[in-house]
Design an enzyme around this catalytic site. Structure first.
Site, PDB file in Angstrom:
ATOM      1  N   GLY A 130     133.903-147.757  89.564  1.00 15.65           N
ATOM      2  CA  GLY A 130     132.776-148.214  88.737  1.00 15.65           C
ATOM      3  C   GLY A 130     133.269-148.687  87.375  1.00 15.65           C
ATOM      4  O   GLY A 130     134.158-148.071  86.795  1.00 15.65           O
ATOM      5  N   ARG A 174     135.624-151.573  94.851  1.00 17.31           N
ATOM      6  CA  ARG A 174     136.085-150.441  95.652  1.00 17.31           C
ATOM      7  C   ARG A 174     136.733-151.063  96.885  1.00 17.31           C
ATOM      8  O   ARG A 174     136.318-152.125  97.338  1.00 17.31           O
ATOM      9  CB  ARG A 174     134.915-149.520  95.987  1.00 17.31           C
ATOM     10  N   ASP A 205     139.309-140.686  89.380  1.00 15.03           N
ATOM     11  CA  ASP A 205     140.199-139.920  90.261  1.00 15.03           C
ATOM     12  C   ASP A 205     140.622-140.695  91.507  1.00 15.03           C
ATOM     13  O   ASP A 205     141.771-140.626  91.928  1.00 15.03           O
ATOM     14  CB  ASP A 205     139.477-138.642  90.718  1.00 15.03           C
ATOM     15  N   THR A 235     135.662-143.895  83.267  1.00 14.20           N
ATOM     16  CA  THR A 235     134.448-143.647  84.049  1.00 14.20           C
ATOM     17  C   THR A 235     133.375-143.072  83.131  1.00 14.20           C
ATOM     18  O   THR A 235     133.682-142.252  82.255  1.00 14.20           O
ATOM     19  CB  THR A 235     134.686-142.678  85.227  1.00 14.20           C
ATOM     20  N   ASP A 293     131.288-141.006  84.045  1.00 11.01           N
ATOM     21  CA  ASP A 293     130.889-139.698  84.581  1.00 11.01           C
ATOM     22  C   ASP A 293     131.536-138.493  83.882  1.00 11.01           C
ATOM     23  O   ASP A 293     131.066-137.372  84.062  1.00 11.01           O
ATOM     24  CB  ASP A 293     131.209-139.615  86.085  1.00 11.01           C
ATOM     25  N   ASP A 330     134.101-136.990  84.668  1.00 13.77           N
ATOM     26  CA  ASP A 330     134.396-136.001  85.712  1.00 13.77           C
ATOM     27  C   ASP A 330     135.878-135.939  86.080  1.00 13.77           C
ATOM     28  O   ASP A 330     136.224-135.593  87.203  1.00 13.77           O
ATOM     29  CB  ASP A 330     133.552-136.303  86.965  1.00 13.77           C
ATOM     30  N   ARG A 342     127.323-139.391  89.480  1.00 13.54           N
ATOM     31  CA  ARG A 342     127.789-139.110  90.845  1.00 13.54           C
ATOM     32  C   ARG A 342     127.645-137.617  91.135  1.00 13.54           C
ATOM     33  O   ARG A 342     126.534-137.117  91.060  1.00 13.54           O
ATOM     34  CB  ARG A 342     129.231-139.581  91.046  1.00 13.54           C
TER      35      ARG A 342
END
Ligand code: ADP
Ligand code: F6P
Length: 339
Positions: free
Chosen positions: A30, A91, A122, A144, A146, A148, A190
């Site tokens: 993303g 992707r 990741d 990202t 996120d 995360d 996500r």
């Protein structure tokens, strides 16, 4: 004797440094605001170190299709303030296969890319690790919205995204208060709840739902909404993480159970766009420069991070094995402050 060993090590490093002549850069997964600032830093740092730079369009997908362009300092002019990624992103299923990875490594060799900077999350780092195992020197930069990625306290794009979401939620709150409604606002992330947690605190939400705390009790939320009304509050804001989802149905159920008008708003991809904040631009610039310098120092299979107030780098395998949890204390504070 000690001197000889030292000289050998120096010769070894010199040898590796000599081998880095061309740096490739791609964005993957993303997109995130600040990716352009990172690309710009990679391009200009590499050029300043006397290296050639090749931009790879559309992430690993573009690499496998040889969508590779030479990049000059001017190609990244006027980009630091732009959202998205000028290289585009994608992707790519084939990159998960051994065949795809071997093809990607061969293409890097064909184009003389001896150092590759991968900006992504990741998943993108897992791809970079596979390429490193096949002899392509790689460094990852965390990009990202996120937040995360376990090895780093900061990921490029999070700051912009969380501010974008916060501003949108403020607007929803205005109308929610006017109508004395309950509002469920779904944010991205996500499988992670960082965007939800930060918005929950920043927007003073009455309730935060995150995948990390997935065993929440909807009946308790209904009871809390009723209590909230008794306390004289004019609205009830639920920040719902994408990882929980189901916001539209949840709104219907809550309205039925409470008798209070309830609306769901899914913020969606607007959270990924927009001009990066100062923080995203600065961190991206430093991480981009650092990635090139790591490659110049002969390092490979590394990921750049920001941990405990410092810029650091880790082995990709170690980085991918790390875990990070939502800070329970922050979550508890959010609940206390919603009284
Ligand atoms: P992110 O990088 O944001 O985590 P994805 O998980 O979608 O995003 O991964 C981005 C891309 O990285 C994938 O489309 C794929 O091409 C590549 N990738 C992901 N996982 C792996 C893997 N285990 N091995 C090789 N490549 C991978
Ligand atoms: O990883 C960034 C992210 O925006 C997540 O928050 C979200 O789950 C996902 O990407 C959405 O991906 P897509 O753009 O493919 O819908």
């Amino acid at each position: 004797m000690a001197e000889n060993t030292m000289n050998e090590k120096e010769r070894f490093l010199d040898d590796i440094e000599d081998r880095i002549r061309t740096i490739g850069v791609l964005t993957s997964g993303g997109d995130a605001p600040g990716m352009n600032a990172a690309i710009r830093a990679v391009v200009r740092t590499a050029l300043a170190r006397g290296l050639k730079v090749r931009g790879i369009r559309r992430g690993y997908h573009g690499l496998l299709r040889e969508e590779i362009i030479d990049m000059s300092a001017r190609d990244v002019s006027d980009t630091i303030q732009r959202g998205g990624t000028i290289l585009q992103t994608a992707r790519c299923k084939s990159m998960r296969t051994e065949e795809g990875q071997q093809k990607a490594a061969a293409i890097c060799k064909k184009y003389g890319i001896d150092g590759l900077v991968v900006i992504g999350g990741d998943g993108s780092f897992a791809g970079a690790q596979k390429l490193a195992n096949l002899g392509v020197n790689t460094v990852g930069i965390p990009g990202t919205i996120d937040l995360d990625i376990a090895c780093t306290d900061y990921t490029i794009g999070f700051d912009t995204a969380v501010n974008t979401a916060m501003e949108a939620i403020d607007k929803v709150r205005d109308t929610s208060t006017s109508h004395e409604r309950c509002s469920i606002i779904e944010v991205m992330g996500r499988d992670a709840g960082y965007l939800a947690l930060w918005c929950g605190i920043a927007n003073g939400a009455e309730c935060i739902l995150m995948p990390e705390e997935h065993d929440f009790d909807e009946a308790a939320i209904v009871a809390d909404i009723m209590e909230n009304k008794k306390r004289g509050k004019k609205n009830y804001i639920i920040i719902n993480a994408e990882g929980i989802g189901d916001s539209i149905n949840m709104a219907k159920r809550i309205e039925e159970a409470t008798g209070i008008e309830t609306r769901a708003t899914i913020l969606g991809h607007m959270q990924r766009g927009g001009s990066p904040t100062c923080k995203d631009r600065v961190y991206a610039s430093i991480m981009g420069a650092m990635a090139v310098d790591l490659l110049c120092q002969g390092k490979t299979n590394r990921v750049v991070g920001y941990k405990n107030g410092e810029y650091v780098d880790f082995d990709i395998e170690e980085a991918l094995a790390m875990k990070k949890a939502i800070p329970q204390y922050q979550y508890d504070i959010a609940k206390t402050l919603a009284l």
